[in-house]
Design an enzyme around this catalytic site. Structure first.
Site, short mmCIF file in Angstrom:
data_model
loop_
_atom_site.label_atom_id
_atom_site.label_comp_id
_atom_site.label_asym_id
_atom_site.label_seq_id
_atom_site.Cartn_x
_atom_site.Cartn_y
_atom_site.Cartn_z
N ALA A 79 -0.30 3.97 -7.35
CA ALA A 79 -1.30 4.97 -6.94
C ALA A 79 -2.33 5.23 -8.04
O ALA A 79 -2.86 6.33 -8.16
CB ALA A 79 -0.61 6.27 -6.52
N CYS B 139 14.25 19.09 7.08
CA CYS B 139 13.22 19.01 8.13
C CYS B 139 13.36 17.77 9.00
O CYS B 139 12.76 17.71 10.07
CB CYS B 139 11.83 19.05 7.51
SG CYS B 139 11.39 17.60 6.54
N HIS C 31 -7.47 2.16 -11.71
CA HIS C 31 -7.59 1.61 -13.05
C HIS C 31 -9.04 1.65 -13.55
O HIS C 31 -9.98 1.44 -12.78
CB HIS C 31 -7.09 0.16 -13.08
CG HIS C 31 -5.61 0.06 -12.87
ND1 HIS C 31 -4.70 0.28 -13.88
CD2 HIS C 31 -4.88 -0.26 -11.76
CE1 HIS C 31 -3.48 0.11 -13.40
NE2 HIS C 31 -3.56 -0.22 -12.12
N CYS D 166 10.08 22.15 1.69
CA CYS D 166 9.78 21.62 0.35
C CYS D 166 8.28 21.46 0.14
O CYS D 166 7.74 21.83 -0.91
CB CYS D 166 10.47 20.29 0.14
SG CYS D 166 12.27 20.33 0.21
N GLU E 256 -3.19 -8.30 -6.10
CA GLU E 256 -2.21 -7.52 -6.84
C GLU E 256 -2.96 -6.46 -7.65
O GLU E 256 -4.14 -6.21 -7.44
CB GLU E 256 -1.39 -8.44 -7.75
CG GLU E 256 -2.23 -9.27 -8.71
CD GLU E 256 -1.38 -10.09 -9.65
OE1 GLU E 256 -0.31 -9.61 -10.05
OE2 GLU E 256 -1.80 -11.21 -10.00
N THR F 81 0.82 -1.21 0.00
CA THR F 81 0.00 0.00 0.00
C THR F 81 0.85 1.26 0.00
O THR F 81 0.44 2.29 -0.53
CB THR F 81 -0.95 0.00 1.21
OG1 THR F 81 -1.80 -1.15 1.10
CG2 THR F 81 -1.80 1.25 1.26
#
Length: 874
Positions: free
Chosen positions: A47, A443, A50, A403, A337, A42
């Site tokens: 990401a 950071c 589909h 950032c 998967e 995960t």
């Protein structure tokens, strides 16, 4: 108490199942083997949401993909997770690829995917000007999307917990038994019972199935390597760009992320090691070359990180979703998967339906709130929203991660929400601090500081106990012979070597000893038993191998870098003092500021005085003892200031170290400013109110050249934390049972690394318990059975152990109160039934209390064990 359903596996599939279960009046729990959720596939995947054109029609992959895609928008909205339907393109680079696109379009239409269209190259370039000029066309799927996978899973778990579900981390399922009514899942000495079980264990799902006699499928890991690029590359494409799929998967893709980066990958390689998430030079080179085939303009000099994810590929070739043939109350959600992320919401619904068919009674939760409160995102707010937020909470006015423009407030929210962040990476996944181009280079230290402050885990190492020697001796006497003591100091005994005052050993040896004398007694016993030890040796890490064997990595100036393997490990690292950096005292940063322990070492072991005129902040025992020591050596101690309205030290030390020498103790006072440029010239102190804040007008300047800090001891648990040991947020030590075993089987903790003790005699007693039980563990004689929690309330701040086995042997219960109490009764009860009651004239936070629970008491432990205070006469 038994749960209705236990879900094994804290990835996105398990998370969605837990959230779906929370819609009903059920007791559901999620069991995760790691110290945090979303630690597997995960947190390391494409990401991608589909569209559903790739899966073979009629398969579970095809069904759940399309259903999950349709559910994703509403799911993401309810969980306040970013989701975007950016559409996807499958490129054709040759004429035969156009035939593949036609077959994909037909397959997608059979699966029910809407809006599929074959585009000409010109149509593709109109949508995506950065696409290769070598293409022959593309398949367009408008329902494709992108989402943050770990935020989606975290949001689902958080929402489930808000609706009554439970989570248990650091719980690797080692054994599962089914008595026909309940499943018993064991992890070490801890067990969970549930009427129904869901297997969502990712690459370990086949191992879970085999524990219950189900050999119907096997899971093989497939490694996929990725490259993540800076946001300067994030606008090269708007859509997700695929290449024609192969039997190994959908190929290397190029896609924007919901956070504005560009992601390329993955490779596809079948491997055997289910823990191998390493990247390879060849794999990353392959990602670069294949991704540039689709989008030639990618600048890989802007890569900010690379990573690997493992896909759980089933031997069946399809998702394994449904009841086990060998155990009908076990529902599999295995082999998930790609397109598993997309399918997760639909799989969750199907699993709950299977549970109902297996006999689980479903009644809707009338108090269900499917909406997760939004996670604060300063970077996405308007100027007005930012100003309002910062005005209401200064932490949101402090940027920590430049950032990603992440504030301290967001990091604090990540730490304080459920499930909480307890590590730098956990903060990174929740708040994105460290996700930017420097990947935490700037950071990172500040994030560590915030975690240290919130979890009370300071960085500077100072103190250490003799618990290790006592544990080794007890283990030896129990029959263990293959022993080794690791000590980072140049001699055995640790902090005791610098404690030259007396007061040690009254309980243990029935005589008064100095610290070095007390340590020497144990060192003699170690030598007598020929127990080996390594000095000047620093343990760097503790890991548990798949076999259960513990691996300690250490280093010293003689043997160098060491890998030590053991069946059991006893943690006895002692404490650290809280340094100045944790106090935020205003003023300059001159020389002359020391922790009390450091000053003690200067005086007692180096023969050097840290100063001639001192103020001591904090009334812990070491601070009180140093007030006396410095006075005896000719220094002037102006005052001991204590923030609390009571002393943090033993009564005898207040009398012998302060009152006998006329040193003032200023309760409810603190240092508010330090003066001096090169050397301390003075401190300003002030009285504090009930809120512990300085009271204006009470300031007093005290000239001095030294400030000693005795402001708290923190168990040295960085090693424990990195190893995945569950820590108690109150004691800052490990959560242990009466045997002093931690959440990791075979790892024990004792002494001040477990909780801060007043007397070294108690440290030794507790160490002997841990050493003896470690030996019994090796000999397979560790206790088993139900484990019940132990807690303090009504004035009791904490209790150790925090867990106890049913039918436990007699054990001592250690606890501390949270205030000063007079004429109270200490009550130990189990589920409302009093087991033990004792009158106490005075109880104070500076003195630890102990109670011995005998067999007549332990035999009655059948549930939650509570220790509390009640006023006499109530």
């Amino acid at each position: 108490m038994p749960y209705d359903v236990a879900v094994i596996g804290g990835g996105v599939t398990g998370a969605m199942i837990l959230r779906e279960l929370a819609r009903y009046q059920l007791k559901a729990i999620l069991l995760e083997k790691e110290d945090d959720v979303v630690m597997g596939a995960t947190k390391a995947n494409s990401a991608i949401v589909h569209a559903g054109f790739d899966a073979e029609p009629g398969t579970k992959k095809a069904r759940f993909n399309v259903e999950g895609n349709a559910l994703m928008e509403q799911t993401a909205k309810e969980l306040s997770v970013p989701f975007e339907r950016n559409g996807s393109l499958v490129l054709a680079f040759a004429e035969e690829d156009l035939d593949t696109l036609g077959a994909l379009k037909q397959r997608g239409e059979q699966n029910g995917v809407p809006g599929l269209e074959i585009l000409t190259p010109e149509q593709v370039w109109e949508k995506e000007p950065g696409i290769s000029r070598e293409i022959k066309g593309a398949l367009w799927a408008p329902t494709g999307g992108i989402v943050c996978p770990y935020e989606l899973a975290l949001g689902a778990i958080e929402n489930a917990m808000d609706n009554g579900a439970a989570l248990l981390t650091n719980f690797p399922a080692e054994e599962i038994r089914d008595n026909g009514e309940f499943f018993t899942i064991r992890s070490g000495n801890e067990t969970v019972e549930a009427r129904f079980l869901v297997n969502a264990a990712g690459v370990r799902a086949d191992e879970i199935a085999r524990m219950l006699g189900d050999n119907s499928f096997a899971i093989a890991p497939r490694r996929g390597e990725y490259l993540l690029l800076d946001k300067t590359q994030g606008k090269l494409v708007k859509s997700t760009i695929f290449q024609p799929p192969t039997k190994m998967g959908k190929g290397v893709l190029v896609t924007p992320t919901v956070d504005g980066n560009l992601l390329t990958g993955p490779t596809s390689e079948n491997i055997e090691d289910k823990e191998d998430t390493s990247t390879t030079a060849a794999g990353l080179d392959k990602v670069q070359s294949l991704a540039r085939k689709s989008v030639p303009g990618i600048n890989y000099r802007m890569t900010i990180t690379s990573f690997t994810g493992l896909r759980a590929c089933s031997s069946t070739g399809d998702f394994v979703v449904g009841p086990s043939e060998s155990a009908p109350r076990l529902i599999h959600a295995a082999g998930i998967e790609s397109p598993g992320l997309t399918s997760a919401p639909a799989i969750a619904r199907a699993v709950v339906k299977h549970l109902e068919e297996a006999g689980l009674v479903l009644a809707e939760n009338p108090e269900l709130d499917p909406i997760r409160n939004p996670f604060p995102k300063f970077r996405e707010m308007t100027e007005e929203e930012r100003a309002e937020l910062a005005a209401g909470d200064p932490a949101f006015g402090r940027i920590v991660c430049r950032c990603e423009m992440i504030t301290e407030g967001e990091i604090l929210a990540a730490i304080r929400r459920n499930p909480p962040a307890r590590s730098v990476d956990a903060v990174k996944r929740r708040a994105r601090a460290g996700m930017g181009r420097c990947q935490g280079g700037f950071c990172g230290p500040q994030v560590v500081e915030i975690l240290a402050r919130e979890l009370r885990i300071p960085m500077d190492e100072v103190t250490k106990s003799p618990a290790g020697m006592a544990a080794a001796i007890a283990a030896y006497d129990q029959g263990a012979r293959d022993l080794l003591i690791l000590d980072r100091e140049p001699q055995l005994g640790g902090i005791l070597e610098q404690c030259i005052h007396n007061g040690f050993g009254l309980h243990r040896f029935k005589e008064e000893l100095t610290g070095p004398e007390y340590a020497a007694r144990f060192a003699e016993q170690v030598e007598k038993r020929n127990i080996p030890y390594l000095l000047d040796t620093m343990a760097l890490s503790l890991e548990t191998a798949a076999s259960g064997e513990k691996i300690v990595t250490a280093v010293n100036p003689r043997e160098g870098y060491l890998k030590i393997r053991a069946k059991a490990v006893v943690l006895a690292m002692g404490c650290r003092e809280r340094p100045r950096g944790a106090l935020n005292i205003a003023g300059t940063r001159p020389a002359g500021i020391y922790t009390a322990g450091t000053a003690q070492k200067f005086v007692n072991m180096k023969g050097e005085m840290p100063g001639k005129r001192a103020v001591i902040l904090g009334s812990g025992d070491i601070g009180l003892i140093m007030a006396r020591r410095m006075t005896l050596e000719g220094a002037k101690v102006e005052a001991v200031c204590e923030l609390m309205p009571y002393s943090g030290g033993l009564t005898r030390n207040i009398v012998q170290c302060l009152e006998d020498f006329g040193i003032p103790l200023k309760l409810s006072h603190t240092v508010v400013k330090i003066h001096g440029k090169e050397r301390v010239e003075g401190v300003t102190i002030a009285a504090v109110g009930p809120d512990k804040r300085p009271i204006p007008g009470t300031e007093e300047l005290i000239p001095c050249d030294t400030l000693l800090l005795s402001v708290g001891l923190i168990p040295e648990n960085e090693l424990s934390k990195e190893a995945g040991v569950e820590l108690d947020p109150v004691t800052n030590g490990a959560v242990v049972d009466e045997c002093r075993q931690t959440s990791i089987p075979g790892v024990f903790a004792c002494g001040n690394v477990l909780h801060v003790h007043d007397l070294v005699d108690y440290v030794s007693e507790e160490a002997e318990i841990a050493g003896k039980q470690a030996a019994l563990y090796i000999q397979s004689q560790a206790p088993a059975g139900k484990v019940f929690p132990v807690s303090g309330k009504d004035g009791v701040r904490y209790a150790v152990p925090q867990l106890v086995h049913q039918n436990a042997k007699p054990f001592a219960l250690y606890f501390r109160v949270g205030d000063v109490y007079k004429n109270v009764r200490i009550v130990v009860e189990c589920e409302g039934k009093v087991l033990l009651s004792r009158k106490k004239q005075k109880a104070a936070p500076g003195e630890m209390e102990t109670l011995l629970l005998k067999e007549e008491h332990t035999a009655k432990i059948t549930g939650l064990l509570t220790v509390r205070l009640e006023k006499e006469g109530d």
